[in-house]
Design a protein around this motif. Sequence first.
Motif, PDB file in Angstrom:
ATOM      1  N   TRP A  24      82.588  33.170 -75.793  1.00 29.16           N
ATOM      2  CA  TRP A  24      81.929  33.674 -77.006  1.00 29.16           C
ATOM      3  C   TRP A  24      80.570  33.009 -77.205  1.00 29.16           C
ATOM      4  O   TRP A  24      79.589  33.666 -77.550  1.00 29.16           O
ATOM      5  N   GLY A  25      80.504  31.698 -76.955  1.00 34.94           N
ATOM      6  CA  GLY A  25      79.225  30.992 -77.093  1.00 34.94           C
ATOM      7  C   GLY A  25      78.192  31.493 -76.105  1.00 34.94           C
ATOM      8  O   GLY A  25      77.017  31.680 -76.458  1.00 34.94           O
ATOM      9  N   ASP A  26      78.607  31.728 -74.855  1.00 31.89           N
ATOM     10  CA  ASP A  26      77.668  32.250 -73.859  1.00 31.89           C
ATOM     11  C   ASP A  26      77.202  33.655 -74.218  1.00 31.89           C
ATOM     12  O   ASP A  26      76.035  34.010 -74.021  1.00 31.89           O
ATOM     13  N   ARG A  27      78.125  34.467 -74.728  1.00 32.34           N
ATOM     14  CA  ARG A  27      77.754  35.839 -75.097  1.00 32.34           C
ATOM     15  C   ARG A  27      76.765  35.839 -76.264  1.00 32.34           C
ATOM     16  O   ARG A  27      75.805  36.613 -76.281  1.00 32.34           O
ATOM     17  N   ARG A  28      76.996  34.978 -77.218  1.00 32.68           N
ATOM     18  CA  ARG A  28      76.055  34.873 -78.347  1.00 32.68           C
ATOM     19  C   ARG A  28      74.684  34.418 -77.875  1.00 32.68           C
ATOM     20  O   ARG A  28      73.656  34.911 -78.345  1.00 32.68           O
ATOM     21  N   ALA A  29      74.657  33.490 -76.932  1.00 29.17           N
ATOM     22  CA  ALA A  29      73.376  33.015 -76.394  1.00 29.17           C
ATOM     23  C   ALA A  29      72.635  34.146 -75.694  1.00 29.17           C
ATOM     24  O   ALA A  29      71.410  34.276 -75.823  1.00 29.17           O
ATOM     25  N   ALA A  30      73.371  34.992 -74.952  1.00 29.35           N
ATOM     26  CA  ALA A  30      72.740  36.118 -74.261  1.00 29.35           C
ATOM     27  C   ALA A  30      72.166  37.132 -75.238  1.00 29.35           C
ATOM     28  O   ALA A  30      71.204  37.841 -74.923  1.00 29.35           O
ATOM     29  N   GLN A  31      72.723  37.189 -76.445  1.00 30.17           N
ATOM     30  CA  GLN A  31      72.238  38.110 -77.470  1.00 30.17           C
ATOM     31  C   GLN A  31      71.109  37.515 -78.310  1.00 30.17           C
ATOM     32  O   GLN A  31      70.613  38.154 -79.225  1.00 30.17           O
ATOM     33  N   GLY A  32      70.713  36.302 -77.996  1.00 30.32           N
ATOM     34  CA  GLY A  32      69.663  35.649 -78.763  1.00 30.32           C
ATOM     35  C   GLY A  32      70.143  35.029 -80.052  1.00 30.32           C
ATOM     36  O   GLY A  32      69.346  34.707 -80.937  1.00 30.32           O
ATOM     37  N   ARG A  33      71.466  34.843 -80.207  1.00 28.45           N
ATOM     38  CA  ARG A  33      72.041  34.247 -81.422  1.00 28.45           C
ATOM     39  C   ARG A  33      72.800  32.976 -81.036  1.00 28.45           C
ATOM     40  O   ARG A  33      74.015  32.920 -81.098  1.00 28.45           O
ATOM     41  N   SER A  34      72.056  31.984 -80.625  1.00 35.48           N
ATOM     42  CA  SER A  34      72.642  30.761 -80.088  1.00 35.48           C
ATOM     43  C   SER A  34      73.553  30.074 -81.097  1.00 35.48           C
ATOM     44  O   SER A  34      73.194  29.885 -82.264  1.00 35.48           O
ATOM     45  N   VAL A  35      74.746  29.703 -80.628  1.00 34.23           N
ATOM     46  CA  VAL A  35      75.686  28.975 -81.477  1.00 34.23           C
ATOM     47  C   VAL A  35      75.277  27.516 -81.605  1.00 34.23           C
ATOM     48  O   VAL A  35      75.432  26.897 -82.659  1.00 34.23           O
ATOM     49  N   ILE A  36      74.738  26.969 -80.521  1.00 33.11           N
ATOM     50  CA  ILE A  36      74.440  25.536 -80.524  1.00 33.11           C
ATOM     51  C   ILE A  36      73.108  25.223 -81.204  1.00 33.11           C
ATOM     52  O   ILE A  36      72.746  24.052 -81.330  1.00 33.11           O
ATOM     53  N   ALA A  37      72.382  26.253 -81.630  1.00 34.92           N
ATOM     54  CA  ALA A  37      71.151  26.013 -82.384  1.00 34.92           C
ATOM     55  C   ALA A  37      71.503  25.701 -83.834  1.00 34.92           C
ATOM     56  O   ALA A  37      70.953  26.275 -84.771  1.00 34.92           O
ATOM     57  N   ASN A  38      72.435  24.811 -83.990  1.00 35.01           N
ATOM     58  CA  ASN A  38      72.972  24.457 -85.298  1.00 35.01           C
ATOM     59  C   ASN A  38      73.241  22.958 -85.299  1.00 35.01           C
ATOM     60  O   ASN A  38      73.947  22.453 -84.416  1.00 35.01           O
ATOM     61  N   PRO A  39      72.712  22.217 -86.254  1.00 35.04           N
ATOM     62  CA  PRO A  39      72.891  20.759 -86.250  1.00 35.04           C
ATOM     63  C   PRO A  39      74.340  20.321 -86.366  1.00 35.04           C
ATOM     64  O   PRO A  39      74.710  19.261 -85.856  1.00 35.04           O
ATOM     65  N   TRP A  40      75.191  21.125 -87.015  1.00 35.04           N
ATOM     66  CA  TRP A  40      76.602  20.759 -87.128  1.00 35.04           C
ATOM     67  C   TRP A  40      77.289  20.833 -85.766  1.00 35.04           C
ATOM     68  O   TRP A  40      78.086  19.949 -85.423  1.00 35.04           O
ATOM     69  N   VAL A 277      68.822  21.351 -78.446  1.00 34.81           N
ATOM     70  CA  VAL A 277      67.876  22.468 -78.508  1.00 34.81           C
ATOM     71  C   VAL A 277      66.809  22.253 -79.565  1.00 34.81           C
ATOM     72  O   VAL A 277      65.829  23.005 -79.610  1.00 34.81           O
ATOM     73  N   ASN A 278      66.992  21.251 -80.405  1.00 35.54           N
ATOM     74  CA  ASN A 278      66.024  20.997 -81.471  1.00 35.54           C
ATOM     75  C   ASN A 278      66.091  19.521 -81.836  1.00 35.54           C
ATOM     76  O   ASN A 278      67.140  19.013 -82.226  1.00 35.54           O
ATOM     77  N   GLU A 279      64.948  18.846 -81.723  1.00 37.68           N
ATOM     78  CA  GLU A 279      64.920  17.412 -82.045  1.00 37.68           C
ATOM     79  C   GLU A 279      65.379  17.141 -83.477  1.00 37.68           C
ATOM     80  O   GLU A 279      65.981  16.104 -83.753  1.00 37.68           O
ATOM     81  N   ASN A 280      65.126  18.061 -84.372  1.00 40.97           N
ATOM     82  CA  ASN A 280      65.477  17.842 -85.777  1.00 40.97           C
ATOM     83  C   ASN A 280      66.980  17.785 -86.006  1.00 40.97           C
ATOM     84  O   ASN A 280      67.425  17.310 -87.049  1.00 40.97           O
ATOM     85  N   HIS A 281      67.767  18.279 -85.041  1.00 42.96           N
ATOM     86  CA  HIS A 281      69.216  18.184 -85.178  1.00 42.96           C
ATOM     87  C   HIS A 281      69.674  16.730 -85.203  1.00 42.96           C
ATOM     88  O   HIS A 281      70.748  16.426 -85.722  1.00 42.96           O
ATOM     89  N   LEU A 282      68.873  15.839 -84.644  1.00 42.67           N
ATOM     90  CA  LEU A 282      69.227  14.421 -84.669  1.00 42.67           C
ATOM     91  C   LEU A 282      69.310  13.875 -86.094  1.00 42.67           C
ATOM     92  O   LEU A 282      70.066  12.939 -86.363  1.00 42.67           O
ATOM     93  N   LYS A 283      68.527  14.452 -86.993  1.00 41.20           N
ATOM     94  CA  LYS A 283      68.527  13.966 -88.375  1.00 41.20           C
ATOM     95  C   LYS A 283      69.915  14.088 -89.001  1.00 41.20           C
ATOM     96  O   LYS A 283      70.325  13.237 -89.785  1.00 41.20           O
TER      97      LYS A 283
END
Length: 919
Positions: A24-40, A277-283
């Motif tokens: 599911w995560g890979d499929r979302r990434a292929a659709q441009g809706r990345s799951v891991i682009a989330n700080p949580w 995927v985003n340095e700000n997720h470290l915050k």
Amino acid sequence: MISTEWVVGVSFGYLLLLFAVATWGDRRAAQGRSVIANPWVYALSMGVYCTAWTYFGSVGRAASGGVWFLPIYLGPTLAMVLGWVVLRKMVRIAKTYRITSIADFVASRYGKSPTLAGLVTVITLVGIVPYIALQLKAVAAALAVLTPVGADMGSHVWWANSTFYIALALAGFTMVFGARHLDSAERHEGMVAAIAFESVVKLVAFLAVGVFVTFGLFASPSELFAAVRAQPELARLLRLEGGGPFPYAQWFGLTLLAMLSVVLLPRQFQVMVVENVNENHLKRAVWVFPLYMLLINLFVLPIALGGLLLLGNGVNPDSFVLTLPLSQGQTALALLAFVGGLSAATGMVIVEAIAVSTMVCNDLVMPALLRTRYFAGRVGQDLTGVLLAIRRAAILTVLLLGYLYFQMAGEAYALVSIGLISFAAVAQFAPALFGGMYWRGATAAGALAGLAVGFGVWAYTLMLPSLAKSGWIDPSFVQHGLWGFGLLKPEQLLGLTGLDGLTHSLFWSLFANVATYVGVSLWRAPSAREASQALLFVDVFHQTDAVGPVFWRGTAKVADLLELCARFLGTARAASLFEVYAQQQGVGSLQALRADARLVQFAETQLAGAIGSASARVMVASVVQEEALSIADVMQILQETSAIKAHSVELEEKSRSLELATAELQRANDQLKTLDALKDDFMSSVTHELRTPLTSIRAIAEMLRDDPKVELAQRISFVDIIVAEAERLSRLVNQVLDMAKIESGNADWRNTAVNMVALVRNAMQATDSLFAQKQIEITSSLPPHEVRLVADDDRLMQVMVNLLSNAAKFTPATSGRVQVALTCAQTGLTVTVTDNGPGVPEVQRSLVFEKFRQGGESTHRPQGTGLGLPISRQIVEHFGGHMWVAGAAGGGACFGFFLPTVSDPVASAGPVADGTNTN
């Protein structure tokens, strides 16, 4: 006991669930809706640090040492204090130079040394095998507690040993998770999603057991601790006591070891650095991860104490998490606890094996393969299949080595002891890695010597004694020292006593490592390549793609570099990367690209993501003619780059002042003269639109002209305002002219077959910076196939950019969400852009697309104050479509338009402003 079939069925069901989450995560990434682009998700993925050691071993350690289990988790918590400083720099370096492993990171810093990369990989492999064995032992022991198959766990006949099949199953699932395809960025979005999920599962399971023991078997924590205090032999577990001449050296050593390991373990480097995927997720991660550590360790001591009180010393404390629920007939809770432990073990194995297989492939196998006839005979062929096969074989090999170590030493050591051996091994990377990030004078020779010496001391003082105690080698050297020389006792080296074996080994190995690293680095100055890489790493925050230094000179051909990338990345992927690079350079085609230093660097960076920086350098060197650089050349390039930067700053400060303001004013007047023949109300509206930027430019220009003593910083600020207002003025004038041409029928229309899916993606890419600046989440829902119609692609791109810019402008920062959707029907296609901004009141929706309406102050989205939407409406209607605006569910606005998929342009049909899409 629980039936073997039931436990095995639940185990494989859980692994299949993890695979479904990853898919599911890979499929979302292929659709441009990345799951891991989330700080949580990013913060939870760090929970892979908590393995079967945490789940079972920490309870065992607490049962014997009380609060002495805490340093392993205090260390990572303290490390997060420096997370924004150190980890952010590591992430920036890895992203900038496409670094995909800790071996690649260290080797790239020291001149892309293949020897150094190979040594780091070997140390990792040797040090991490005991950790793999730990996971296998934990799962095997848990199965032995739950099911009747425990009798075969220790069998040395591999086909009769359940642990062997556990290793094979984990290898298979790891291949499915992380070796399905190659990615030049070496990211595994599905894997990260699965790891975040398993972090939640193991936390919930462990908390459930903890609550059951603390509040089910005992009325409250106070009752539990009162019962412990009543027994003197258990009461000591509640006190922090030390012995020997260095009473708290072990506490300090364990804390330091854990601080280093949370960054240097291959799996931690993978999820914290490579998968970021985003340095700000470290915050968010710097406080969520310590909170996670607190929660998962909250009931470690209560479970350990409860097990000792209720089960006594006759039961292995490592299994209290399972045996306590079983002793009370809670088989469902015991099964849940087993799933949590399985989750902890599988998560570690999957990520660790993926990270190590990447290192083995890139830094051991590929350098050797590149020198063979096999590679020379496959010139021009796609090697992506070969790379995947190598990584899959590496995954299987790592798991089987872990099984072998489990058979050799696993039965003689507790879970915690096995894990600490691995921790001490990866700690040897600390001097070379952290020193390289902040010390320009460090050299490859120093890093290589320091690692070799530190690893040797670790093996002699910790690894070999563990094998000797397991009976696999002669233990006499542990008792009497090598060759009978007392000062060479591995656990009392040079006569140092009073320390436990781990702290003793950590002290001597890191001391020897640091001393050798610093001494050899100071003995010889860095080479030109080492000096150039040092500048790129140490000053990474000062580098930019536009003006950053590129330490390369020579001649190259675009075709050769493209063909080389195609061999390792695939033809389509390589061509796409080069086309994007050409667009970024303002070049229309690949043929027009210049094969300069930046293109060579670009090709090498892309290859580094697939085969490692050291191998990428070797391969690029094979197709270009490079000139050797000296230290003087490096300094000259650096001076040239600094001069370019200084010149650009000077241009920012001085070149756009009165001249820019005067030019823009004159240009605006010239453009306005062309509108004299238009209607009076049109001119009145135009004057209103242009008044603000003209006034701003004039006021600031006069200030700069009349007061030459304005401070430099203030002058730069004023110039930035002038530039912004001038750009706004130019844009408004162009929009006015565009509107006039469309209404007069004099506009130029160039109709071609347009792929709307690609057009929407390009528009999202063009406006990406607008959303990034405000940290707005933008997602898309697009068909998987092409959707074509006959229209002017430039005009439709203008419509999409207007709608996306409008959404970015009115969507709130940080909490904003924008959804772009493209749907198809038999009659045509519909595009919508939905946001969660202030929305447009229903009574004002009919005014949104009117020309030049002067809006007043409002708490809602302003209407009609810009020219983009009226122009967009006219463009859509020219092609037989219509536009509308509606309210979005939960607030916000939804702007959309409909276009017939196959039609000739038609005349304007009037606006559709009722807020609904009737097609």
